[in-house]
Design an enzyme around this catalytic site. Structure first.
Site, mmCIF file in Angstrom:
data_model
loop_
_atom_site.group_PDB
_atom_site.id
_atom_site.type_symbol
_atom_site.label_atom_id
_atom_site.label_comp_id
_atom_site.label_asym_id
_atom_site.label_seq_id
_atom_site.Cartn_x
_atom_site.Cartn_y
_atom_site.Cartn_z
ATOM 1 N N SER A 35 -54.897 4.484 16.662
ATOM 2 C CA SER A 35 -54.911 5.031 15.305
ATOM 3 C C SER A 35 -55.415 4.452 14.191
ATOM 4 O O SER A 35 -56.029 5.041 13.157
ATOM 5 C CB SER A 35 -53.241 5.750 14.857
ATOM 6 O OG SER A 35 -52.715 4.491 15.236
ATOM 7 N N ASP A 235 -44.228 3.614 7.500
ATOM 8 C CA ASP A 235 -43.968 3.690 8.787
ATOM 9 C C ASP A 235 -44.135 2.351 9.632
ATOM 10 O O ASP A 235 -43.683 2.327 10.735
ATOM 11 C CB ASP A 235 -44.703 4.641 9.538
ATOM 12 C CG ASP A 235 -46.301 4.296 9.605
ATOM 13 O OD1 ASP A 235 -46.791 3.101 9.236
ATOM 14 O OD2 ASP A 235 -47.191 5.053 10.044
ATOM 15 N N HIS A 238 -48.954 1.766 10.520
ATOM 16 C CA HIS A 238 -50.297 2.262 10.127
ATOM 17 C C HIS A 238 -50.695 1.229 8.694
ATOM 18 O O HIS A 238 -49.897 1.405 7.878
ATOM 19 C CB HIS A 238 -50.364 3.654 9.790
ATOM 20 C CG HIS A 238 -50.351 4.248 11.302
ATOM 21 N ND1 HIS A 238 -49.238 5.319 11.579
ATOM 22 C CD2 HIS A 238 -51.029 4.361 12.375
ATOM 23 C CE1 HIS A 238 -49.541 5.671 12.938
ATOM 24 N NE2 HIS A 238 -50.670 5.034 13.289
#
Length: 269
Positions: A35, A235, A238
């Site tokens: 990601s 979070d 990321h």
């Protein structure tokens, strides 16, 4: 007559050289991993804020191989048609490409980006013969199918998912080395430059084990850019938009500092 013959010969030589140069010379970079390579910069509550920093603006000199295997002008989010089922935002790819273009000045060849990252994937899911591996190989080969470019490097940012289970963290180094050796063999590019990113975060508690594995790989033509210290989103997993930008610029500098970018043109057979 001799003068005219000389002038004609020079003209023909220039014509041949011009023709060769005009056969598009893309410097191609494979973007792979999970990601943080696909890009989650500016994504909040599954929505992208559409904020594109100046370092990530589109340029006629930067192309992207889309999911239909067609070249188009690269725009954020680069991975929106590749990392499907997820909300993609800003990643390091366009910042990388813009910095390469900026540093080498006008007259350079086109930069071709091949987005191939998929969020939430472990290194084992990129093993030889897996779906992700086969897609990476397929897209890489298609990127040079018509002879218009050369693969210069693989940019790899992955490992967050391998921090959950200790057995995955312990096996990371050998699995990554196998991946590098396999992809070089598959593409018939034994000296292919691989620039990997050492983790800034992880989904589990074995972040340092995976980081140690990444930093300890000593294969030839493998470089490592450390993302530790780059700012994370709330979070804690990321990178923020500007962290993705900074990472892209670091990757560009790592590439430009390598003599690998001076390779003669090599095609995947």
């Amino acid at each position: 007559m001799e003068l005219m013959s000389l002038i004609l010969s020079i003209f023909l030589c220039l014509l041949v050289l011009t023709s060769q140069c005009s056969k598009a010379t893309k410097d191609i970079f494979i973007l792979a991993g999970q990601s943080n390579m696909a890009g989650r910069g500016g994504v909040f509550n599954r929505k992208w804020d559409k904020n594109v920093p100046s370092e990530c603006k589109p340029s006629p000199s930067i192309l992207k191989l889309n999911s239909k295997l067609e070249w188009e002008e690269a725009r954020e989010p680069l991975h929106q048609d590749i990392d499907v089922g997820k909300t993609c935002g800003v990643g390091p790819g366009l910042a990388f490409a813009n910095e390469v273009v900026r540093k080498r000045g006008s007259g350079g060849s086109v930069v071709g980006l091949v987005p191939s990252a998929v969020g939430g994937t472990r290194i084992e899911e990129w093993r030889n013969g897996s779906f992700l591996y086969n897609e990476l190989v397929r897209r890489s080969i298609e990127s040079v199918r018509n002879g218009s470019g050369v693969i210069r490097a693989v940019l790899w940012y992955q490992g967050e998912s391998d921090t959950v289970r200790e057995e995955d963290a312990n096996a990371y180094k050998s699995r990554m080395e196998n991946f590098i050796q396999n992809i070089r063999s598959e593409l018939h590019l034994p000296e292919l430059l691989v620039i990997q990113v050492a983790l800034a975060s992880g989904e589990g508690k074995f972040i340092e084990k995976v980081r140690h594995a990444q930093l300890s790989i000593k294969l030839p033509n493998v470089k490592c850019v450390d993302a530790k210290g780059l700012r994370l989103k709330a979070d804690k997993l990321h990178l923020t938009t500007m962290s993705e930008v900074h990472l892209g610029i670091q990757l560009a500098h790592a590439y430009l500092a390598s003599n690998r970018h001076n390779f003669t043109r090599t095609q995947v057979s």
